[in-house]
Design a protein around this motif. Structure first.
Motif, PDB file in Angstrom:
ATOM      1  N   SER A   1       0.839  -1.190   0.000  1.00  0.00           N
ATOM      2  CA  SER A   1       0.000   0.000   0.000  1.00  0.00           C
ATOM      3  C   SER A   1       0.878   1.245   0.000  1.00  0.00           C
ATOM      4  CB  SER A   1      -0.908   0.032   1.228  1.00  0.00           C
ATOM      5  OG  SER A   1      -1.768  -1.087   1.269  1.00  0.00           O
ATOM      6  N   CYS A   2       0.369   2.296  -0.591  1.00  0.00           N
ATOM      7  CA  CYS A   2       1.058   3.589  -0.608  1.00  0.00           C
ATOM      8  C   CYS A   2       0.002   4.656  -0.303  1.00  0.00           C
ATOM      9  CB  CYS A   2       1.705   3.842  -1.956  1.00  0.00           C
ATOM     10  SG  CYS A   2       2.348   5.521  -2.168  1.00  0.00           S
ATOM     11  N   ALA A   3      -0.005   5.108   0.942  1.00  0.00           N
ATOM     12  CA  ALA A   3      -0.955   6.133   1.361  1.00  0.00           C
ATOM     13  C   ALA A   3      -0.415   7.509   0.971  1.00  0.00           C
ATOM     14  CB  ALA A   3      -1.172   6.059   2.856  1.00  0.00           C
ATOM     15  N   ALA A   4      -1.237   8.281   0.264  1.00  0.00           N
ATOM     16  CA  ALA A   4      -0.795   9.573  -0.245  1.00  0.00           C
ATOM     17  C   ALA A   4      -1.497  10.719   0.462  1.00  0.00           C
ATOM     18  CB  ALA A   4      -1.069   9.658  -1.741  1.00  0.00           C
ATOM     19  N   SER A   5      -0.773  11.818   0.606  1.00  0.00           N
ATOM     20  CA  SER A   5      -1.353  13.067   1.085  1.00  0.00           C
ATOM     21  C   SER A   5      -0.796  14.195   0.227  1.00  0.00           C
ATOM     22  CB  SER A   5      -1.034  13.304   2.562  1.00  0.00           C
ATOM     23  OG  SER A   5       0.353  13.331   2.772  1.00  0.00           O
ATOM     24  N   GLY A   6      -1.601  15.216   0.014  1.00  0.00           N
ATOM     25  CA  GLY A   6      -1.176  16.335  -0.816  1.00  0.00           C
ATOM     26  C   GLY A   6      -1.497  16.180  -2.281  1.00  0.00           C
ATOM     27  N   ILE A   7      -1.936  15.002  -2.697  1.00  0.00           N
ATOM     28  CA  ILE A   7      -2.375  14.745  -4.063  1.00  0.00           C
ATOM     29  C   ILE A   7      -3.583  13.821  -4.015  1.00  0.00           C
ATOM     30  CG2 ILE A   7      -0.118  14.999  -5.159  1.00  0.00           C
ATOM     31  CD1 ILE A   7      -0.038  11.888  -5.283  1.00  0.00           C
ATOM     32  N   ILE A   8      -4.270  13.724  -5.139  1.00  0.00           N
ATOM     33  CA  ILE A   8      -5.352  12.751  -5.277  1.00  0.00           C
ATOM     34  C   ILE A   8      -4.848  11.649  -6.189  1.00  0.00           C
ATOM     35  CG2 ILE A   8      -7.729  12.372  -6.053  1.00  0.00           C
ATOM     36  CD1 ILE A   8      -8.238  15.347  -5.487  1.00  0.00           C
ATOM     37  N   VAL A   9      -4.712  10.453  -5.666  1.00  0.00           N
ATOM     38  CA  VAL A   9      -4.033   9.387  -6.409  1.00  0.00           C
ATOM     39  C   VAL A   9      -4.763   9.040  -7.708  1.00  0.00           C
ATOM     40  CG1 VAL A   9      -2.926   8.415  -4.380  1.00  0.00           C
ATOM     41  CG2 VAL A   9      -5.170   7.554  -5.081  1.00  0.00           C
ATOM     42  N   THR A  10      -6.078   9.179  -7.719  1.00  0.00           N
ATOM     43  CA  THR A  10      -6.808   8.818  -8.933  1.00  0.00           C
ATOM     44  C   THR A  10      -6.659   9.867 -10.033  1.00  0.00           C
ATOM     45  OG1 THR A  10      -8.782   9.751  -7.904  1.00  0.00           O
ATOM     46  CG2 THR A  10      -8.521   7.352  -7.815  1.00  0.00           C
ATOM     47  N   ASN A  11      -6.091  11.018  -9.711  1.00  0.00           N
ATOM     48  CA  ASN A  11      -5.873  12.076 -10.696  1.00  0.00           C
ATOM     49  C   ASN A  11      -4.427  12.164 -11.167  1.00  0.00           C
ATOM     50  OD1 ASN A  11      -8.534  12.719 -10.321  1.00  0.00           O
ATOM     51  ND2 ASN A  11      -8.158  14.591  -9.173  1.00  0.00           N
ATOM     52  N   SER A  12      -3.587  11.227 -10.740  1.00  0.00           N
ATOM     53  CA  SER A  12      -2.153  11.327 -10.983  1.00  0.00           C
ATOM     54  C   SER A  12      -1.602  10.062 -11.635  1.00  0.00           C
ATOM     55  CB  SER A  12      -1.419  11.550  -9.664  1.00  0.00           C
ATOM     56  OG  SER A  12      -1.932  12.649  -8.955  1.00  0.00           O
ATOM     57  N   HIS A  13      -0.510  10.261 -12.393  1.00  0.00           N
ATOM     58  CA  HIS A  13       0.267   9.111 -12.846  1.00  0.00           C
ATOM     59  C   HIS A  13       1.023   8.591 -11.629  1.00  0.00           C
ATOM     60  CE1 HIS A  13      -0.113   9.521 -17.259  1.00  0.00           C
ATOM     61  NE2 HIS A  13      -0.263  10.787 -16.994  1.00  0.00           N
ATOM     62  N   MET A  14       0.708   7.389 -11.194  1.00  0.00           N
ATOM     63  CA  MET A  14       1.352   6.811 -10.018  1.00  0.00           C
ATOM     64  C   MET A  14       2.132   5.568 -10.434  1.00  0.00           C
ATOM     65  SD  MET A  14       0.279   8.790  -7.490  1.00  0.00           S
ATOM     66  CE  MET A  14       0.846   7.813  -6.113  1.00  0.00           C
ATOM     67  N   SER A  15       3.271   5.358  -9.782  1.00  0.00           N
ATOM     68  CA  SER A  15       4.132   4.239 -10.158  1.00  0.00           C
ATOM     69  C   SER A  15       4.690   3.526  -8.935  1.00  0.00           C
ATOM     70  CB  SER A  15       5.313   4.735 -10.999  1.00  0.00           C
ATOM     71  OG  SER A  15       4.889   5.400 -12.161  1.00  0.00           O
ATOM     72  N   TRP A  16       5.108   2.290  -9.176  1.00  0.00           N
ATOM     73  CA  TRP A  16       5.904   1.518  -8.229  1.00  0.00           C
ATOM     74  C   TRP A  16       7.260   1.229  -8.870  1.00  0.00           C
ATOM     75  CZ3 TRP A  16       4.719   0.529  -3.256  1.00  0.00           C
ATOM     76  CH2 TRP A  16       3.381   0.614  -2.861  1.00  0.00           C
ATOM     77  N   PHE A  17       8.306   1.400  -8.092  1.00  0.00           N
ATOM     78  CA  PHE A  17       9.659   1.024  -8.475  1.00  0.00           C
ATOM     79  C   PHE A  17      10.193   0.092  -7.394  1.00  0.00           C
ATOM     80  CE2 PHE A  17      11.034   3.848 -11.976  1.00  0.00           C
ATOM     81  CZ  PHE A  17       9.925   4.672 -12.063  1.00  0.00           C
ATOM     82  N   ARG A  18      11.302  -0.552  -7.696  1.00  0.00           N
ATOM     83  CA  ARG A  18      11.956  -1.384  -6.689  1.00  0.00           C
ATOM     84  C   ARG A  18      13.466  -1.331  -6.879  1.00  0.00           C
ATOM     85  NH1 ARG A  18      10.144  -7.478  -8.710  1.00  0.00           N
ATOM     86  NH2 ARG A  18      11.489  -7.578 -10.568  1.00  0.00           N
ATOM     87  N   GLN A  19      14.159  -1.601  -5.792  1.00  0.00           N
ATOM     88  CA  GLN A  19      15.620  -1.627  -5.832  1.00  0.00           C
ATOM     89  C   GLN A  19      16.117  -2.821  -5.042  1.00  0.00           C
ATOM     90  OE1 GLN A  19      17.544   2.011  -4.636  1.00  0.00           O
ATOM     91  NE2 GLN A  19      19.423   1.429  -5.705  1.00  0.00           N
ATOM     92  N   ALA A  20      16.770  -3.739  -5.753  1.00  0.00           N
ATOM     93  CA  ALA A  20      17.349  -4.921  -5.131  1.00  0.00           C
ATOM     94  C   ALA A  20      18.758  -4.590  -4.663  1.00  0.00           C
ATOM     95  CB  ALA A  20      17.369  -6.069  -6.128  1.00  0.00           C
ATOM     96  N   PRO A  21      19.284  -5.363  -3.705  1.00  0.00           N
ATOM     97  CA  PRO A  21      20.636  -5.095  -3.211  1.00  0.00           C
ATOM     98  C   PRO A  21      21.664  -5.117  -4.341  1.00  0.00           C
ATOM     99  CG  PRO A  21      19.515  -6.660  -1.807  1.00  0.00           C
ATOM    100  CD  PRO A  21      18.629  -6.458  -2.996  1.00  0.00           C
ATOM    101  N   GLY A  22      22.470  -4.071  -4.408  1.00  0.00           N
ATOM    102  CA  GLY A  22      23.514  -4.005  -5.402  1.00  0.00           C
ATOM    103  C   GLY A  22      23.055  -3.668  -6.802  1.00  0.00           C
ATOM    104  N   LYS A  23      21.768  -3.351  -6.953  1.00  0.00           N
ATOM    105  CA  LYS A  23      21.240  -3.043  -8.283  1.00  0.00           C
ATOM    106  C   LYS A  23      20.616  -1.650  -8.302  1.00  0.00           C
ATOM    107  CE  LYS A  23      20.294  -7.796  -9.699  1.00  0.00           C
ATOM    108  NZ  LYS A  23      19.291  -8.724 -10.277  1.00  0.00           N
ATOM    109  N   GLU A  24      20.407  -1.137  -9.500  1.00  0.00           N
ATOM    110  CA  GLU A  24      19.775   0.169  -9.636  1.00  0.00           C
ATOM    111  C   GLU A  24      18.261   0.038  -9.463  1.00  0.00           C
ATOM    112  OE1 GLU A  24      22.998   2.462 -12.421  1.00  0.00           O
ATOM    113  OE2 GLU A  24      20.888   2.464 -12.970  1.00  0.00           O
TER     114      GLU A  24
END
Length: 116
Positions: A21-44
């Protein structure tokens, strides 16, 4: 001020599921381009999934397609990432992201560890 707060990570076994989950404040999530990223150990940091305003479209990295689903809740103003059939290669810190009014906004991240 825009803030993003992730939760839901943990230690799971291969084949298990998790919902981030990603709780947002200051924006409306349904009105925005929202993304998930990830970073593994030793990787970008790498792109995982993105959803367009209004939920009309979503994109996924090839490595997670057909296993992960991005979604949003207007009442809770929250972005989600449903992760199924998790693999050890999915182990990483997962970040919520939005580009808002010229600023890159990241959450603090939530750790996902997939191990037997």
């Amino acid at each position: 001020q825009v803030q993003l707060v992730e939760s839901g990570g943990g230690l799971v076994q291969p084949g298990d599921s998790l919902r981030l989950s990603c709780a947002a404040s200051g924006i409306i999530v349904t009105n925005s381009h929202m993304s998930w990223f990830r970073q593994a150990p030793g990787k970008e940091r790498e792109f995982v999934a993105r959803v367009t305003p209004g939920g009309s479209g979503a994109d996924y990295a090839d490595s997670v397609k057909d296993r992960f689903t991005i979604s949003r809740s207007y009442p809770k103003n929250t972005l989600y990432l449903q992760m199924n059939d998790l693999e050890p290669e999915d182990t990483a810190i997962y970040y919520c992201y939005v580009f808002f009014r010229g600023h890159h906004v990241w959450g603090q991240g939530t750790q996902v560890t997939v191990s037997s």
